[in-house]
Design a protein around this motif. Structure first.
Motif, PDB file in Angstrom:
ATOM      1  N   ALA A 161      35.987  43.785  37.797  1.00 44.32           N
ATOM      2  CA  ALA A 161      36.448  42.419  38.022  1.00 44.32           C
ATOM      3  C   ALA A 161      36.965  42.245  39.447  1.00 44.32           C
ATOM      4  N   ARG A 162      36.955  40.987  39.921  1.00 46.94           N
ATOM      5  CA  ARG A 162      37.458  40.585  41.231  1.00 46.94           C
ATOM      6  C   ARG A 162      36.611  41.139  42.372  1.00 46.94           C
ATOM      7  N   ALA A 267      47.722  39.379  37.332  1.00 42.97           N
ATOM      8  CA  ALA A 267      46.949  39.337  36.091  1.00 42.97           C
ATOM      9  C   ALA A 267      46.912  37.907  35.540  1.00 42.97           C
ATOM     10  N   GLY A 268      45.723  37.432  35.268  1.00 42.61           N
ATOM     11  CA  GLY A 268      45.556  36.094  34.704  1.00 42.61           C
ATOM     12  C   GLY A 268      45.513  34.981  35.725  1.00 42.61           C
ATOM     13  N   ARG A 269      45.727  35.284  37.012  1.00 36.52           N
ATOM     14  CA  ARG A 269      45.722  34.255  38.053  1.00 36.52           C
ATOM     15  C   ARG A 269      44.422  34.289  38.827  1.00 36.52           C
ATOM     16  N   THR A 271      41.278  34.168  38.140  1.00 38.49           N
ATOM     17  CA  THR A 271      40.364  35.207  37.672  1.00 38.49           C
ATOM     18  C   THR A 271      38.908  34.890  37.987  1.00 38.49           C
ATOM     19  N   ARG A 272      38.592  33.641  38.283  1.00 37.62           N
ATOM     20  CA  ARG A 272      37.237  33.269  38.678  1.00 37.62           C
ATOM     21  C   ARG A 272      37.219  32.872  40.148  1.00 37.62           C
TER      22      ARG A 272
END
Length: 423
Positions: A161-162, A267-269, A271-272
């Motif tokens: 991710a990221r 986390a959760g910020r 994310t896309r």
């Protein structure tokens, strides 16, 4: 790192600064440790002085054939060796504890920094440009994925991710933005371009105050080196362990580099999309100045970063960060927040900070104000000029068209081979 001499003279000011920065008052503990360290050093010096004089007296006693006196003195010297060893251990232990606390303390804010617990207390100082309102505006990742030029799915398979793959015209847009910013800062703003190492040692990251407090935000290799979270680290360390001439200041450096961050606390910020990646390109600005010029240089640096947004035709606002939102090593920070039509919000694209001598003390970076004058610590500043990925987000969302294409801003077209539209 803070000056212990200043702390001894201004303990109340230190405690107030720590309180408004959300830390505990700590002057009493620091002064106690410093007193203990000073006492240990004095005891050690006294023992060393007596050992040296006793050693001379042994020679004198032997020359006088006073063996009893020589034996007494030799016994005293043997005892002093143990006292010196213990004194060295005490001094080392107390100094390490004192330095550990000092290294963990944030930089006291300047007097004009607004006081507050978080971003809600930040103060807007100006707005530039009219935010573009677009009915049905799409976010940058929607535009990028629809065109097939932005791929997060395959990046996740390869790297996690990221991360992202940019292709074709978007890959070129990213390169164009970085080159445009670098050319602007070097040809018009007086910065010297640097191509720095991307891997640095502990001392370098400690010098710019990412270590030890923010180790979890960094990536470390198996050999113990750190991937730079920003080119601020190597650029600022260009002055480490030097005594510069006042006539050579200010030094201004810029670099276009990849930056690497673990985003441990996000986390959760975001994310896309490109807003918060583990790896991204950034143009960094660093200034190294005399102590009496750093505030002026801070305004100048911020104006240099703003000029990037003006040339790109992007609406933005400048805010002063409050004490609870500013960075650990900063005394004052301006954030530039660019307007994103897809989010219908301003988002940070640049932070410009003045650090005073906070980093310089950790790096041993000094200058001589005049010939024959005692060296003083330089003042350091750093800023984004700007984050390339976030600039691309703003360009894509601001210049989007109803058919999903993106108009290329005029200033970027020479870097895009004359292309005026993406997609």
């Amino acid at each position: 790192m803070l000056d212990m001499k200043w702390i001894r003279e201004n303990p109340e000011s230190l405690d107030r600064a720590m309180t408004i920065r959300g830390a505990e008052p700590v002057s009493a503990k620091l002064l106690s440790l410093d007193d203990g360290r000073r006492s240990a050093i004095q005891t050690l010096q006294d023992a060393q002085t007596r050992r040296n004089s006793a050693s001379k007296e042994i020679g004198q006693a032997k020359a006088a054939r006073d063996e009893a006196r020589a034996a007494t003195l030799m016994s005293e010297v043997a005892g002093l060796k143990d006292a010196i060893r213990q004194g060295e251990e005490d001094e080392k232990r107390l100094s390490a504890e004192l330095d550990g606390i000092l290294a963990s303390l944030p930089n006291p804010p300047l007097d004009d920094v607004p006081i507050g617990p978080d971003e809600s207390a930040n103060v807007e100082v100006r707005r530039v440009g009219e935010p573009r309102r677009i009915n049905g505006a799409r976010q940058h990742f929607e535009l990028g994925e629809a065109s097939g030029l932005m791929d997060f799915e395959i990046a996740a398979k390869i790297s996690g991710a990221r991360f992202v793959f940019l292709k074709g015209q978007l890959a070129r847009l990213e390169r164009a933005l970085g080159q445009f910013m670098l050319d602007l800062h070097t040809t018009e703003h007086g910065y010297t371009e640097v191509s720095p190492p991307l891997l640095v040692r502990d001392d370098a990251v400690y010098g710019t105050a990412q270590l030890p407090k923010f180790a979890e935000d960094l990536f470390q290799t198996t050999e113990g080196r750190w991937l730079i979270p920003t080119a601020e680290v190597p650029l600022t360390n260009l002055a480490r362990e030097q005594i510069l001439n006042a006539a050579d200041l200010p030094l201004r450096f810029t670099a276009l580099t990849p930056s690497f961050r673990s985003e441990a606390g996000s986390a959760g910020r975001d994310t896309r999309g490109l807003i918060r990646l583990h790896q991204f390109w950034k143009v960094e600005l660093v200034s190294i100045t005399a102590a009496d010029r750093s505030i002026e240089e801070h305004e100048r640096m911020t104006a240099c970063a703003e000029e990037v947004l003006k040339r790109l035709g992007l609406a933005y606002r400048a805010v002063v960060l409050c004490t609870g939102d500013m960075g650990f090593g900063s005394r004052k920070t301006y954030d530039l927040e660019v307007w994103l039509p897809g989010q219908n919000a301003y988002r940070e694209i640049s932070s410009c900070s003045v650090c005073g001598d906070f980093q310089a003390r950790r790096m041993g970076a000094r200058y001589r104000p005049a010939e024959g004058a005692a060296p003083q610590f330089v003042h350091t500043l750093n800023g984004s000029g700007t984050a390339v990925g976030r600039a691309m987000v703003a360009v894509m969302e601001t210049y989007q068209n109803g058919d999903g294409t993106i108009t290329v801003p005029d200033v970027l077209r020479p870097y895009m081979g004359g292309l005026d539209r993406i997609g």
